[in-house]
Design an enzyme around this catalytic site. Structure first.
Site, mmCIF file in Angstrom:
data_model
loop_
_atom_site.group_PDB
_atom_site.id
_atom_site.type_symbol
_atom_site.label_atom_id
_atom_site.label_comp_id
_atom_site.label_asym_id
_atom_site.label_seq_id
_atom_site.Cartn_x
_atom_site.Cartn_y
_atom_site.Cartn_z
ATOM 1 C CB THR A 73 -0.898 0.010 1.256
ATOM 2 O OG1 THR A 73 -1.643 -1.199 1.283
ATOM 3 C CG2 THR A 73 -1.847 1.186 1.267
ATOM 4 C CD GLU A 300 -3.910 -8.937 4.247
ATOM 5 O OE1 GLU A 300 -3.912 -9.276 3.044
ATOM 6 O OE2 GLU A 300 -2.887 -8.846 4.935
ATOM 7 N N GLY A 301 -7.828 -6.054 1.569
ATOM 8 C CA GLY A 301 -8.988 -5.920 0.689
ATOM 9 C C GLY A 301 -10.194 -5.463 1.468
HETATM 10 C C1 LIG Z 1 -3.869 -1.224 10.646
HETATM 11 C C2 LIG Z 1 -3.549 -1.425 9.190
HETATM 12 C C3 LIG Z 1 -2.495 -2.243 8.819
HETATM 13 C C4 LIG Z 1 -2.155 -2.395 7.470
HETATM 14 N N1 LIG Z 1 -1.070 -3.186 7.124
HETATM 15 C C5 LIG Z 1 -0.667 -3.220 5.825
HETATM 16 C C6 LIG Z 1 0.532 -3.919 5.452
HETATM 17 O O1 LIG Z 1 1.191 -4.563 6.274
HETATM 18 N N2 LIG Z 1 0.955 -3.871 4.156
HETATM 19 C C7 LIG Z 1 0.258 -3.186 3.202
HETATM 20 O O2 LIG Z 1 0.714 -3.158 2.056
HETATM 21 N N3 LIG Z 1 -0.891 -2.506 3.527
HETATM 22 C C8 LIG Z 1 -1.358 -2.510 4.809
HETATM 23 N N4 LIG Z 1 -2.517 -1.833 5.149
HETATM 24 C C9 LIG Z 1 -3.203 -1.052 4.118
HETATM 25 C C10 LIG Z 1 -4.508 -1.651 3.633
HETATM 26 O O3 LIG Z 1 -4.283 -2.834 2.911
HETATM 27 C C11 LIG Z 1 -5.242 -0.560 2.816
HETATM 28 O O4 LIG Z 1 -5.645 0.438 3.732
HETATM 29 C C12 LIG Z 1 -6.423 -1.104 2.042
HETATM 30 O O5 LIG Z 1 -6.009 -1.905 0.951
HETATM 31 C C13 LIG Z 1 -7.323 0.025 1.503
HETATM 32 O O6 LIG Z 1 -6.563 0.988 0.861
HETATM 33 P P1 LIG Z 1 -6.762 2.540 1.217
HETATM 34 O O7 LIG Z 1 -6.683 2.719 2.686
HETATM 35 O O8 LIG Z 1 -5.813 3.314 0.370
HETATM 36 O O9 LIG Z 1 -8.246 2.875 0.798
HETATM 37 P P2 LIG Z 1 -8.759 3.220 -0.682
HETATM 38 O O10 LIG Z 1 -8.270 2.210 -1.648
HETATM 39 O O11 LIG Z 1 -8.485 4.653 -0.950
HETATM 40 O O12 LIG Z 1 -10.321 3.001 -0.510
HETATM 41 C C14 LIG Z 1 -11.167 3.950 0.182
HETATM 42 C C15 LIG Z 1 -12.612 3.502 0.007
HETATM 43 O O13 LIG Z 1 -12.941 3.459 -1.403
HETATM 44 C C16 LIG Z 1 -13.409 2.172 -1.761
HETATM 45 N N5 LIG Z 1 -12.987 1.843 -3.124
HETATM 46 C C17 LIG Z 1 -11.726 1.911 -3.633
HETATM 47 N N6 LIG Z 1 -11.726 1.507 -4.920
HETATM 48 C C18 LIG Z 1 -13.000 1.135 -5.218
HETATM 49 C C19 LIG Z 1 -13.649 0.613 -6.390
HETATM 50 N N7 LIG Z 1 -12.969 0.379 -7.499
HETATM 51 N N8 LIG Z 1 -14.968 0.389 -6.323
HETATM 52 C C20 LIG Z 1 -15.674 0.608 -5.186
HETATM 53 N N9 LIG Z 1 -15.132 1.091 -4.054
HETATM 54 C C21 LIG Z 1 -13.797 1.348 -4.068
HETATM 55 C C22 LIG Z 1 -12.755 1.238 -0.752
HETATM 56 O O14 LIG Z 1 -13.437 0.001 -0.670
HETATM 57 C C23 LIG Z 1 -12.841 2.066 0.504
HETATM 58 O O15 LIG Z 1 -14.134 1.971 1.054
HETATM 59 C C24 LIG Z 1 -2.907 -1.722 6.488
HETATM 60 C C25 LIG Z 1 -4.003 -0.917 6.873
HETATM 61 C C26 LIG Z 1 -4.333 -0.778 8.204
HETATM 62 C C27 LIG Z 1 -5.504 0.093 8.592
#
Ligand SMILES: Cc1cc2nc3c(=O)[nH]c(=O)nc-3n(C[C@H](O)[C@H](O)[C@H](O)COP(=O)(O)OP(=O)(O)OC[C@H]3O[C@@H](n4cnc5c(N)ncnc54)[C@H](O)[C@@H]3O)c2cc1C
Length: 321
Positions: A73, A300-301
């Site tokens: 991410t 994780e999605g």
């Molecule tokens: C405590 C914690 C630990 C984590 N650990 C890791 C880690 O170890 N390694 C790592 O790589 N990541 C990690 N993550 C990151 C996590 O995987 C991401 O936060 C997650 O994939 C969502 O990405 P984002 O936060 O950028 O949200 P966004 O992708 O910006 O999404 C925001 C909202 O928009 C929605 N959305 C996005 N695209 C679409 C679409 N095409 N259609 C409909 N809705 C959509 C999403 O479902 C969500 O509701 C961690 C996150 C947290 C909170």
């Protein structure tokens, strides 16, 4: 515990799932540490690494002497990892990495980072010792969820790596997605651990604080919580047996993650109501589990992404954009 060789225990996916459930009954942050260590960082090296990378890292990681993290991410790209901006370019035989990763579990305590980056050929994975010059990790503060887990920003500023730091074969999203599938499987089980802990707290409380457990509405809540808990565990067990048989499909794991995290959250929220005001106190585990599951719902999605995975499996039509 579910990987073979390199001092790993080689146990079944089902046994690993049960361990995730028990760990998450304690705290989702503890299970997160284990998921990232075993299912993301170690699995990536085990599945995609060179023999020398496996020999160098896996036995130490299996013993817990070396901690791993998994950098996919970015600040502006989470659900759409294909758009990542972190870049790896060739410089002679070396690779040079520049970019930032965000929300990385174990980042600031890791000895090794598996980092995914754009290259001229597509997305590739790199094994980065965290003492490499140009690599730094900043702890993300002020979290109201998953407080027992270290979450970090990774900064890659001209990180120079030898030619053999890259995973040799895998190019494209197949690499990181194969690892996420492993970790998501652990969450299918783990979320039910948080649910069980909250359900148990609600049952104990309703029996101790008379007459709450004797109200029909309380019993209806407890019975519904028990139903969803039992169904969630059976779903996890079914997926575990399919995984052990080598027949589980990614969309089935998406279905399990989507259902079990959603239902675990509902169980925690209902448990919180049974505890009344005590439901918001950290003297009981319920609000902590509920808050933790907010992270588990997103990482994780997200719910939305897994909904779209299931929708695509049902219709054959991708609706991600
Ligand atoms: C405590 C914690 C630990 C984590 N650990 C890791 C880690 O170890 N390694 C790592 O790589 N990541 C990690 N993550 C990151 C996590 O995987 C991401 O936060 C997650 O994939 C969502 O990405 P984002 O936060 O950028 O949200 P966004 O992708 O910006 O999404 C925001 C909202 O928009 C929605 N959305 C996005 N695209 C679409 C679409 N095409 N259609 C409909 N809705 C959509 C999403 O479902 C969500 O509701 C961690 C996150 C947290 C909170």
């Amino acid at each position: 515990m579910h990987l073979e060789g390199y001092d790993c225990l080689g146990m079944s996916a089902t046994a690993y799932g049960l361990a995730c459930l028990e760990l998450e009954a304690s705290d989702s942050g503890i299970r997160s540490l284990v998921s990232v260590q075993g299912s993301l960082a170690m699995f990536a090296i085990h599945r995609w690494g060179r023999e020398e990378q496996k020999q160098q890292w896996l036995p130490n990681m299996a013993a817990g002497e070396a901690i791993g993290c998994f950098g996919l991410t970015e600040p502006d790209h989470g659900s759409d990892p294909a758009s990542m901006r972190t870049r790896a370019r060739r410089d002679g035989d070396d690779w040079v990495l520049d970019g930032r990763k965000m929300w990385i579990t174990n980042g600031a305590v890791a000895d090794v980072a598996v980092v995914w980056a754009q290259t001229d050929e597509g997305i590739r994975g790199f094994v980065v010792p965290t003492d490499t010059p140009g690599f730094s990790a900043n702890t993300i503060k002020h979290k109201m969820s998953l407080r027992a887990s270290v979450t970090s920003e990774l900064v890659l500023d001209g990180v120079r790596l030898p030619a053999d730091a890259v995973f040799p074969e895998v190019i494209g999203l197949k690499g990181p997605l194969s690892c996420l599938n492993e970790a998501r499987y652990g969450i299918v089980w783990g979320a039910m651990g948080a649910a069980r802990s909250s359900l148990e707290a609600a049952i104990d409380y309703s029996k101790e604080r008379k007459p709450i457990g004797g109200f029909q509405l309380t019993q209806a809540k407890l019975a519904d919580m028990e139903l969803e808990y039992v169904k969630g565990v059976l779903l996890a067990l079914h997926l575990g047996r399919r995984k052990d048989a080598g027949t589980v499909r990614p969309e089935q794991i998406s279905l399990g993650k989507l259902n079990n995290v959603r239902e675990a959250m509902e169980i925690c929220r209902t448990a919180r109501t049974i505890l009344g005001a005590n439901g918001i106190s950290l003297e009981y585990p319920v609000i902590r589990h509920a808050n933790n599951l907010e992270s588990v719902l997103t990482y994780e999605g997200t719910v939305e992404m897994h909904t779209l995975v299931v929708g695509q499996a049902l219709t054959g039509l991708p609706a991600f954009r």
